[in-house]
Design an enzyme around this catalytic site. Structure first.
Site, PDB file in Angstrom:
ATOM      1  N   ASP A  37      36.047  31.358  35.800  1.00  0.00           N
ATOM      2  CA  ASP A  37      36.603  31.953  34.593  1.00  0.00           C
ATOM      3  C   ASP A  37      35.637  33.014  34.079  1.00  0.00           C
ATOM      4  O   ASP A  37      34.418  32.835  34.182  1.00  0.00           O
ATOM      5  CB  ASP A  37      36.814  30.878  33.514  1.00  0.00           C
ATOM      6  CG  ASP A  37      37.810  31.287  32.447  1.00  0.00           C
ATOM      7  OD1 ASP A  37      37.519  32.225  31.682  1.00  0.00           O
ATOM      8  OD2 ASP A  37      38.889  30.663  32.389  1.00  0.00           O
ATOM      9  N   ASP A  53      34.722  37.650  38.159  1.00  0.00           N
ATOM     10  CA  ASP A  53      35.923  38.466  38.067  1.00  0.00           C
ATOM     11  C   ASP A  53      36.752  38.211  39.321  1.00  0.00           C
ATOM     12  O   ASP A  53      36.331  38.537  40.436  1.00  0.00           O
ATOM     13  CB  ASP A  53      35.529  39.940  37.955  1.00  0.00           C
ATOM     14  CG  ASP A  53      36.717  40.872  37.854  1.00  0.00           C
ATOM     15  OD1 ASP A  53      37.870  40.401  37.900  1.00  0.00           O
ATOM     16  OD2 ASP A  53      36.487  42.098  37.732  1.00  0.00           O
ATOM     17  N   ASN A  80      45.314  29.220  39.081  1.00  0.00           N
ATOM     18  CA  ASN A  80      45.985  29.186  37.785  1.00  0.00           C
ATOM     19  C   ASN A  80      45.769  30.440  36.948  1.00  0.00           C
ATOM     20  O   ASN A  80      46.610  30.771  36.118  1.00  0.00           O
ATOM     21  CB  ASN A  80      45.506  27.958  36.995  1.00  0.00           C
ATOM     22  CG  ASN A  80      45.927  28.017  35.554  1.00  0.00           C
ATOM     23  OD1 ASN A  80      47.085  27.758  35.224  1.00  0.00           O
ATOM     24  ND2 ASN A  80      45.002  28.380  34.666  1.00  0.00           N
ATOM     25  N   TYR A 145      55.632  40.732  33.974  1.00  0.00           N
ATOM     26  CA  TYR A 145      55.220  39.346  34.180  1.00  0.00           C
ATOM     27  C   TYR A 145      56.128  38.651  35.184  1.00  0.00           C
ATOM     28  O   TYR A 145      55.664  37.958  36.103  1.00  0.00           O
ATOM     29  CB  TYR A 145      55.240  38.614  32.836  1.00  0.00           C
ATOM     30  CG  TYR A 145      54.747  37.198  32.901  1.00  0.00           C
ATOM     31  CD1 TYR A 145      53.393  36.914  33.071  1.00  0.00           C
ATOM     32  CD2 TYR A 145      55.630  36.118  32.773  1.00  0.00           C
ATOM     33  CE1 TYR A 145      52.934  35.605  33.117  1.00  0.00           C
ATOM     34  CE2 TYR A 145      55.177  34.813  32.819  1.00  0.00           C
ATOM     35  CZ  TYR A 145      53.834  34.563  32.992  1.00  0.00           C
ATOM     36  OH  TYR A 145      53.379  33.276  33.044  1.00  0.00           O
ATOM     37  N   LYS A 149      55.187  36.866  38.863  1.00  0.00           N
ATOM     38  CA  LYS A 149      55.409  35.444  39.113  1.00  0.00           C
ATOM     39  C   LYS A 149      56.431  35.226  40.221  1.00  0.00           C
ATOM     40  O   LYS A 149      56.370  34.225  40.950  1.00  0.00           O
ATOM     41  CB  LYS A 149      55.818  34.739  37.820  1.00  0.00           C
ATOM     42  CG  LYS A 149      54.700  34.667  36.790  1.00  0.00           C
ATOM     43  CD  LYS A 149      53.452  33.995  37.356  1.00  0.00           C
ATOM     44  CE  LYS A 149      52.347  33.853  36.335  1.00  0.00           C
ATOM     45  NZ  LYS A 149      51.165  33.130  36.868  1.00  0.00           N
ATOM     46  N   ALA A 178      55.197  27.521  27.667  1.00  0.00           N
ATOM     47  CA  ALA A 178      54.220  26.477  27.366  1.00  0.00           C
ATOM     48  C   ALA A 178      53.427  26.809  26.115  1.00  0.00           C
ATOM     49  O   ALA A 178      53.228  27.983  25.775  1.00  0.00           O
ATOM     50  CB  ALA A 178      53.281  26.279  28.543  1.00  0.00           C
ATOM     51  N   THR A 180      50.519  27.541  24.839  1.00  0.00           N
ATOM     52  CA  THR A 180      49.210  28.018  25.287  1.00  0.00           C
ATOM     53  C   THR A 180      48.675  29.070  24.320  1.00  0.00           C
ATOM     54  O   THR A 180      49.412  29.597  23.486  1.00  0.00           O
ATOM     55  CB  THR A 180      49.321  28.648  26.681  1.00  0.00           C
ATOM     56  OG1 THR A 180      50.186  29.804  26.596  1.00  0.00           O
ATOM     57  CG2 THR A 180      49.886  27.654  27.688  1.00  0.00           C
TER      58      THR A 180
END
Length: 250
Positions: A37, A53, A80, A145, A149, A178, A180
């Site tokens: 991360d 990165d 993820n 997006y 996906k 979700a 988030t």
């Protein structure tokens, strides 16, 4: 005995949101977890947290090598990490399209190919990619997006076919909307955050946002050796949004 006792997992984007819940869930089941991360210092559920990165191939290869050396191999990769995008096809310039595909799609290839030599040595090798309801349902204001996906879903199936004979299972989890931090930021920018949240909840048949823990549970199943005959699938965690057509309430 946990399902992941003795196994090592990499979770990208594991310092917050879905990734944090996934890392926590895998550790609770006995895995040693490495988190990749940009904000690795914020990773609360990691045996090894590496700031890198995912768009830098050299950094990814170095991170994977460090995980294998320090934790003793790699058995599970959870791809993820990703970036959100809101708007129509006309609302993003070329640079934004390239950036989103680089992080949401190409980074999956970078991490997975770097980990393949270790995964081939594992008796419980598994890759889980985070796709989305946006891959299979047309949602407004999600053109970029959705495109990324959808690519994740297609890539997952192709990888599953390529690596099945090597003993590596590859699956995807496809969450609905979700609860988030990204959704939280979208709600903060809405003219009426309360109404916008209600609308997001209402479009999922079970009437609420998906929890991060529910997604983490699905990932844990797909990644677990207990799912040894499950590969090439997308597991929807969307309250029935993709498959159900319910009559309006009231």
């Amino acid at each position: 005995m946990g399902a992941f006792d003795g196994l090592v997992a990499i979770v990208t984007g594991g310092a917050s949101g879905l990734g944090e819940a996934i890392a926590r869930r895998l550790r609770a089941e006995g895995a040693r977890v490495a988190v990749f991360d940009l904000r690795a210092e914020a990773a609360a559920h990691a045996d090894l947290a590496i700031s890198l990165d995912l768009c830098d191939d050299d950094a990814v290869r170095a991170g994977v090598a460090r995980v294998a050396a320090e934790l003793g191999g790699i058995d599970v990769v959870v791809n993820n990490a990703g970036v959100g995008a809101q708007g129509t096809v006309a609302d993003h310039d070329d640079a934004e399209w390239h950036r989103a595909f680089d992080l949401n799609v190409v980074a999956i290839a970078r991490v997975s190919r770097a980990a393949l030599p270790e995964l081939r040595r594992s008796a419980a090798a598994s890759i889980v990619n985070t796709s989305s309801i946006a891959a299979t349902a047309g949602l407004p204001q999600r053109a970029l997006y959705s495109a990324t996906k959808g690519a994740v879903l297609a890539l997952t199936r192709a990888m599953a076919a390529d690596h099945l004979a090597e003993g590596i299972r590859v699956n995807a989890v496809s969450p609905g909307t979700a609860d988030t931090p990204w959704i939280g930021r979208l709600l903060e920018r809405a003219e009426d955050p309360v109404a916008e949240r209600a609308a997001l909840e209402a479009r999922q048949p079970h009437g609420r946002l998906v929890s991060a823990d529910e997604v983490a549970d699905a990932v844990a199943y797909l990644a677990s050796p207990r799912a040894g005959s499950t590969t090439g699938v997308s597991l929807a965690v969307d309250g029935g949004m993709q498959e159900l057509r319910l009559r309006p309430r009231g």
